[in-house]
Design an enzyme around this catalytic site. Sequence first.
Site, PDB file in Angstrom:
ATOM      1  N   LYS A  52      71.682  69.365  68.677  1.00  0.00           N
ATOM      2  CA  LYS A  52      71.559  70.252  67.514  1.00  0.00           C
ATOM      3  C   LYS A  52      72.762  71.180  67.354  1.00  0.00           C
ATOM      4  O   LYS A  52      73.010  71.704  66.274  1.00  0.00           O
ATOM      5  CB  LYS A  52      70.264  71.056  67.583  1.00  0.00           C
ATOM      6  CG  LYS A  52      69.037  70.207  67.303  1.00  0.00           C
ATOM      7  CD  LYS A  52      68.173  70.822  66.236  1.00  0.00           C
ATOM      8  CE  LYS A  52      67.024  69.916  65.805  1.00  0.00           C
ATOM      9  NZ  LYS A  52      66.262  69.296  66.883  1.00  0.00           N
ATOM     10  N   SER A  77      61.400  77.323  66.586  1.00  0.00           N
ATOM     11  CA  SER A  77      61.048  77.840  67.907  1.00  0.00           C
ATOM     12  C   SER A  77      61.784  77.041  68.964  1.00  0.00           C
ATOM     13  O   SER A  77      61.631  77.268  70.139  1.00  0.00           O
ATOM     14  CB  SER A  77      59.542  77.737  68.125  1.00  0.00           C
ATOM     15  OG  SER A  77      59.133  76.414  67.876  1.00  0.00           O
ATOM     16  N   GLU A 203      59.556  57.494  66.949  1.00  0.00           N
ATOM     17  CA  GLU A 203      58.750  58.707  66.758  1.00  0.00           C
ATOM     18  C   GLU A 203      57.630  58.754  67.777  1.00  0.00           C
ATOM     19  O   GLU A 203      57.210  57.712  68.303  1.00  0.00           O
ATOM     20  CB  GLU A 203      58.093  58.675  65.371  1.00  0.00           C
ATOM     21  CG  GLU A 203      58.990  59.079  64.253  1.00  0.00           C
ATOM     22  CD  GLU A 203      58.222  59.184  62.948  1.00  0.00           C
ATOM     23  OE1 GLU A 203      58.350  60.221  62.300  1.00  0.00           O
ATOM     24  OE2 GLU A 203      57.497  58.244  62.585  1.00  0.00           O
ATOM     25  N   GLY A 207      52.824  61.468  65.801  1.00  0.00           N
ATOM     26  CA  GLY A 207      53.546  62.122  64.696  1.00  0.00           C
ATOM     27  C   GLY A 207      54.442  61.144  63.977  1.00  0.00           C
ATOM     28  O   GLY A 207      55.657  61.292  63.963  1.00  0.00           O
ATOM     29  N   ASP A 209      55.161  60.402  60.857  1.00  0.00           N
ATOM     30  CA  ASP A 209      55.367  60.643  59.415  1.00  0.00           C
ATOM     31  C   ASP A 209      56.511  59.803  58.854  1.00  0.00           C
ATOM     32  O   ASP A 209      56.424  59.291  57.740  1.00  0.00           O
ATOM     33  CB  ASP A 209      55.602  62.133  59.136  1.00  0.00           C
ATOM     34  CG  ASP A 209      56.665  62.742  60.034  1.00  0.00           C
ATOM     35  OD1 ASP A 209      56.558  62.589  61.272  1.00  0.00           O
ATOM     36  OD2 ASP A 209      57.606  63.368  59.528  1.00  0.00           O
ATOM     37  N   SER A 303      68.502  62.813  73.437  1.00  0.00           N
ATOM     38  CA  SER A 303      68.824  63.881  72.481  1.00  0.00           C
ATOM     39  C   SER A 303      68.862  65.294  73.060  1.00  0.00           C
ATOM     40  O   SER A 303      69.528  66.161  72.490  1.00  0.00           O
ATOM     41  CB  SER A 303      67.854  63.830  71.300  1.00  0.00           C
ATOM     42  OG  SER A 303      66.521  63.980  71.748  1.00  0.00           O
TER      43      SER A 303
HETATM   44  C1  PLP Z   1      65.399  68.371  66.878  1.00  0.00           C
HETATM   45  C2  PLP Z   1      65.323  67.380  67.953  1.00  0.00           C
HETATM   46  C3  PLP Z   1      65.005  66.035  67.692  1.00  0.00           C
HETATM   47  C4  PLP Z   1      64.685  65.524  66.303  1.00  0.00           C
HETATM   48  O1  PLP Z   1      65.791  65.601  65.458  1.00  0.00           O
HETATM   49  P1  PLP Z   1      65.670  65.442  63.875  1.00  0.00           P
HETATM   50  O2  PLP Z   1      67.031  65.664  63.360  1.00  0.00           O
HETATM   51  O3  PLP Z   1      64.695  66.503  63.403  1.00  0.00           O
HETATM   52  O4  PLP Z   1      65.124  64.093  63.612  1.00  0.00           O
HETATM   53  C5  PLP Z   1      65.015  65.152  68.755  1.00  0.00           C
HETATM   54  N1  PLP Z   1      65.275  65.547  70.021  1.00  0.00           N
HETATM   55  C6  PLP Z   1      65.577  66.829  70.312  1.00  0.00           C
HETATM   56  C7  PLP Z   1      65.864  67.190  71.719  1.00  0.00           C
HETATM   57  C8  PLP Z   1      65.616  67.789  69.288  1.00  0.00           C
HETATM   58  O5  PLP Z   1      65.914  69.066  69.584  1.00  0.00           O
END
Ligand code: PLP
Length: 320
Positions: A52, A77, A203, A207, A209, A303
């Site tokens: 992010k 959050s 997903e 969840g 969606d 991620s």
């Molecule tokens: C926000 C987040 C996601 C999902 O990302 P999107 O851009 O909302 O699809 C996945 N893994 C982590 C660790 C995140 O912080």
Amino acid sequence: MPPTYEDVLRAEQAIAGVAHHTPVLTSSTADAMTGATLFFKCENFQRMGAFKFRGAYNAIRSLDPTQRRAGVLAFSSGNHAQAIALSARLLGVKATIVMPADAPAAKLAATRDYGGEVITYDRFREDRAALARRIADERGLTLIPPFDHPMVIAGQGTAAKELLDETGALDALVVCVGGGGLIGGCALAAAAIAPRCDVIGVEPAAGDDMRQSFDRGEIVEIPVPQTIADGAMTTRPGELTFPIVRRHVRRIVTVDDAKLVRTMRFFAERMKMIVEPTGCLAAAAVLWGDLPLRGRRVGVIVSGGNVDLDRFAALTGPGG
Ligand SMILES: *Cc1c(COP(=O)(O)O)cnc(C)c1O
């Protein structure tokens, strides 16, 4: 305006030297389990612990001087809050973050440590979007949403750009999905650099969606999901992200929480990494799902790694 691959390239310039160029790791155990050649793009080692940072930094950097002087606002959050707080501090911009009063103390503290002003609200009594908009209006702040924003999506796409630059063309790229910012940006990059690469979204089963929306061809809204993947508890895809996913993503699959826990254990035991539940989504589908990956070169986005040790132990330990 929807983002394009050119926006991903511009984002790459914008974050160069500021965001980490995260490592791409391999695991012969994981390859043996799947019959594929896997490349794990480890955004758990990104600044503040998740991809992010890429989108947040890119979005704040693209503001004009007047907007920068006034400051930015985010409501989250989780990782987006920390990404905005850190990016804003690095760019000399004031960040205000609206968070639920009952958010984990560690997350409130981390956001404040990065220099963000935290405004708390009562999750059960106040509408956070309305509250955030009111504060933004009163103070002249620019609201930066967690996924449905062109510069955020473009920034997230730099993760796949870096991965593909390093590995060369891949047959498939597996990406977790919350609101679709990460997969949207990654799909733009893959479509431009490796057009034959199948982009696959993952997903949480509770969840789904994006999967429902994808299958129906229109945005579907679901109730707030119950899952340990707290970064993917969105109730609907974004207005910007959904059309990109429809156009450039091959399919969306789901995994249940038990598979996320198995994947957390796999990463810890085999690859010596702490990965948060949401960060395990893509790998869980690759390791324990039924994707046809045998004999293929596959990128897997890991991620994020923000899970405190007590929660990690509770989820993965005996009885977890
Ligand atoms: C926000 C987040 C996601 C999902 O990302 P999107 O851009 O909302 O699809 C996945 N893994 C982590 C660790 C995140 O912080």
